[in-house]
Enzyme design. Structure first.
Site, PDB file in Angstrom:
ATOM      1  N   LYS A   1       7.520   4.470  -5.205  1.00  0.00           N
ATOM      2  CA  LYS A   1       7.529   5.644  -4.314  1.00  0.00           C
ATOM      3  C   LYS A   1       8.993   6.030  -4.049  1.00  0.00           C
ATOM      4  O   LYS A   1       9.840   5.804  -4.913  1.00  0.00           O
ATOM      5  CB  LYS A   1       6.720   5.367  -3.051  1.00  0.00           C
ATOM      6  CG  LYS A   1       5.312   4.852  -3.397  1.00  0.00           C
ATOM      7  CD  LYS A   1       4.345   4.837  -2.277  1.00  0.00           C
ATOM      8  CE  LYS A   1       3.003   4.340  -2.805  1.00  0.00           C
ATOM      9  NZ  LYS A   1       1.946   4.379  -1.814  1.00  0.00           N
TER      10      LYS A   1
ATOM     11  N   ASN B   1       4.589   1.077  -8.374  1.00  0.00           N
ATOM     12  CA  ASN B   1       4.990   2.415  -7.944  1.00  0.00           C
ATOM     13  C   ASN B   1       5.924   2.258  -6.746  1.00  0.00           C
ATOM     14  O   ASN B   1       5.471   1.953  -5.654  1.00  0.00           O
ATOM     15  CB  ASN B   1       3.734   3.222  -7.573  1.00  0.00           C
ATOM     16  CG  ASN B   1       4.085   4.566  -6.955  1.00  0.00           C
ATOM     17  OD1 ASN B   1       5.234   5.002  -6.987  1.00  0.00           O
ATOM     18  ND2 ASN B   1       3.081   5.230  -6.391  1.00  0.00           N
TER      19      ASN B   1
ATOM     20  N   SER C   1      -2.886  -1.604  -1.382  1.00  0.00           N
ATOM     21  CA  SER C   1      -2.598  -2.870  -0.697  1.00  0.00           C
ATOM     22  C   SER C   1      -2.839  -4.099  -1.570  1.00  0.00           C
ATOM     23  O   SER C   1      -3.313  -5.128  -1.090  1.00  0.00           O
ATOM     24  CB  SER C   1      -3.392  -2.968   0.617  1.00  0.00           C
ATOM     25  OG  SER C   1      -3.020  -1.909   1.486  1.00  0.00           O
TER      26      SER C   1
ATOM     27  N   GLU D   1      -0.485  10.924  -2.747  1.00  0.00           N
ATOM     28  CA  GLU D   1       0.597  11.481  -1.913  1.00  0.00           C
ATOM     29  C   GLU D   1       1.066  12.827  -2.465  1.00  0.00           C
ATOM     30  O   GLU D   1       1.486  13.695  -1.704  1.00  0.00           O
ATOM     31  CB  GLU D   1       1.742  10.462  -1.803  1.00  0.00           C
ATOM     32  CG  GLU D   1       1.341   9.307  -0.882  1.00  0.00           C
ATOM     33  CD  GLU D   1       1.941   7.962  -1.233  1.00  0.00           C
ATOM     34  OE1 GLU D   1       2.951   7.894  -1.944  1.00  0.00           O
ATOM     35  OE2 GLU D   1       1.358   6.938  -0.783  1.00  0.00           O
TER      36      GLU D   1
ATOM     37  N   HIS E   1      -0.979  11.373  -7.992  1.00  0.00           N
ATOM     38  CA  HIS E   1      -1.035  10.367  -6.921  1.00  0.00           C
ATOM     39  C   HIS E   1      -1.510  11.050  -5.630  1.00  0.00           C
ATOM     40  O   HIS E   1      -1.186  12.213  -5.385  1.00  0.00           O
ATOM     41  CB  HIS E   1       0.346   9.733  -6.729  1.00  0.00           C
ATOM     42  CG  HIS E   1       0.295   8.536  -5.831  1.00  0.00           C
ATOM     43  ND1 HIS E   1       0.273   8.650  -4.457  1.00  0.00           N
ATOM     44  CD2 HIS E   1       0.216   7.213  -6.106  1.00  0.00           C
ATOM     45  CE1 HIS E   1       0.193   7.436  -3.937  1.00  0.00           C
ATOM     46  NE2 HIS E   1       0.150   6.549  -4.917  1.00  0.00           N
TER      47      HIS E   1
ATOM     48  N   GLY F   1      -1.150   1.554   1.575  1.00  0.00           N
ATOM     49  CA  GLY F   1      -0.124   1.292   2.582  1.00  0.00           C
ATOM     50  C   GLY F   1      -0.688   0.923   3.947  1.00  0.00           C
ATOM     51  O   GLY F   1       0.025   0.903   4.946  1.00  0.00           O
TER      52      GLY F   1
ATOM     53  N   GLU G   1      -7.434   4.717  -6.631  1.00  0.00           N
ATOM     54  CA  GLU G   1      -6.711   4.359  -5.407  1.00  0.00           C
ATOM     55  C   GLU G   1      -7.388   5.019  -4.208  1.00  0.00           C
ATOM     56  O   GLU G   1      -7.146   6.197  -3.938  1.00  0.00           O
ATOM     57  CB  GLU G   1      -5.266   4.848  -5.484  1.00  0.00           C
ATOM     58  CG  GLU G   1      -4.467   4.237  -6.602  1.00  0.00           C
ATOM     59  CD  GLU G   1      -2.976   4.224  -6.274  1.00  0.00           C
ATOM     60  OE1 GLU G   1      -2.402   3.136  -6.293  1.00  0.00           O
ATOM     61  OE2 GLU G   1      -2.407   5.288  -5.994  1.00  0.00           O
TER      62      GLU G   1
HETATM   63  O1  LIG Z   1      -0.220   4.051  -3.590  1.00  0.00           O
HETATM   64  C1  LIG Z   1      -0.172   2.945  -4.067  1.00  0.00           C
HETATM   65  C2  LIG Z   1       0.316   2.739  -5.440  1.00  0.00           C
HETATM   66  O2  LIG Z   1       0.421   3.952  -6.120  1.00  0.00           O
HETATM   67  C3  LIG Z   1      -0.592   1.747  -3.303  1.00  0.00           C
HETATM   68  O3  LIG Z   1       0.357   1.500  -2.339  1.00  0.00           O
HETATM   69  P1  LIG Z   1       0.306   0.099  -1.503  1.00  0.00           P
HETATM   70  O4  LIG Z   1       0.215  -0.979  -2.531  1.00  0.00           O
HETATM   71  O5  LIG Z   1       1.595   0.091  -0.732  1.00  0.00           O
HETATM   72  O6  LIG Z   1      -0.908   0.177  -0.644  1.00  0.00           O
END
Ligand SMILES: O=C(CO)COP(=O)(O)O
Length: 261
Positions: free
Chosen positions: A13, A11, A221, A105, A103, A181, A175
């Site tokens: 983002k 992903n 992560s 976010e 997601h 992150g 997740e």
């Molecule tokens: O949100 C994520 C994947 O959709 C995970 O992000 P990270 O791998 O940067 O922690």
């Protein structure tokens, strides 16, 4: 034990413009080829920003790459007066296989509810896409030891009125928000606890055979250094990778986790 093909999905983002996307996908394809990656054994997908997808499609088609791709979100509608939205049908037309839905976010910054996420799951399925339904708790919920209940409610909400036949196509991504992150990874045991609970709830909602067919990913992560221990867990069928998927060498190393067990 069901025969689920692991999936490593990157992903991106809101990172990498369409020119950077072409370079990144090219480097990823080379790294996988150099590592003699077996796409039949581990599927690899990237979820770039919408503006990159046509470029990624062109490259994948021209070079006959086995890499899959998809969107990070889609509309709950097929077409119409929904300014700024992207139809899942348009994604399918671009050869997309997957689309992430719900997601954290999107839930956090765009106030997406389980009802909306459910409508998007159904719209994605209707368009022939495989939705990657993202669920998971925040830190406060985990500290209150309500993480399993919270995550399973999101699962049920997202899958409302989705048939057993349809759900086999759905990928569930667990997740935990506190691990996204932050460099803070859930332990392999945390990932397994939830993946197992998700599968058990799928048995209740559907049946054993259907639940065994659904892939459950872990996200938060994930790196080449921790992926193998997470993938060693029986109910974890892959990873949804954020930051580490922006580095093609690192993402290829994640996809080749079997070579560094
Ligand atoms: O949100 C994520 C994947 O959709 C995970 O992000 P990270 O791998 O940067 O922690």
């Amino acid at each position: 034990m069901a025969n689920r093909t692991p999936l490593m999905a990157g992903n991106w983002k809101m990172n990498l413009d369409h020119q950077q996307a072409i370079q990144t996908v090219q480097k990823l394809a080379w790294a996988l080829r150099d590592g003699k990656h077996d796409f039949g054994a581990v599927e690899v997908a990237v979820l770039p920003p919408f503006t990159d997808i046509r470029s990624v499609q062109t490259l994948v088609d021209a070079d006959k790459l086995e890499l899959k791709y998809g969107g990070q979100d889609c509309s709950a509608h097929v077409s119409g007066a929904y300014t700024g939205e992207t139809s899942p049908v348009f994604l399918a037309k671009l050869g997309a296989t997957y689309v992430a839905v719900g997601h954290s976010e999107r839930r956090q910054y765009h106030a997406e509810s389980d009802d909306l996420v459910n409508a998007k799951v159904k719209a994605a399925l209707g368009a022939g896409l495989a939705p990657i339904l993202c669920i998971g708790e925040d830190l406060e919920t985990r500290r209150a030891a309500a993480h399993v209940q919270h995550t399973l409610l999101q699962l049920e909400g997202g899958l409302l009125d989705v048939s057993a036949e349809q759900v086999r196509k759905v990928v569930v991504a667990y997740e935990p928000v506190w691990a996204i992150g932050t460099g803070e990874t859930a332990t392999p045991e945390d990932a397994q606890e939830m993946a197992e609970a998700i599968r058990a709830r799928l048995v209740e909602l559907y049946d054993e055979e259907t639940a065994q067919a659904v892939r459950v990913l872990y996200g938060g992560s994930v790196k080449s250094s921790n992926v193998a221990s997470i993938m060693a867990k029986p109910d974890v069928d892959g990873a949804l990778v954020g930051g580490a998927s922006l580095d093609p060498e690192e993402f290829a190393a994640i996809a080749r986790y079997k070579s560094h067990i």
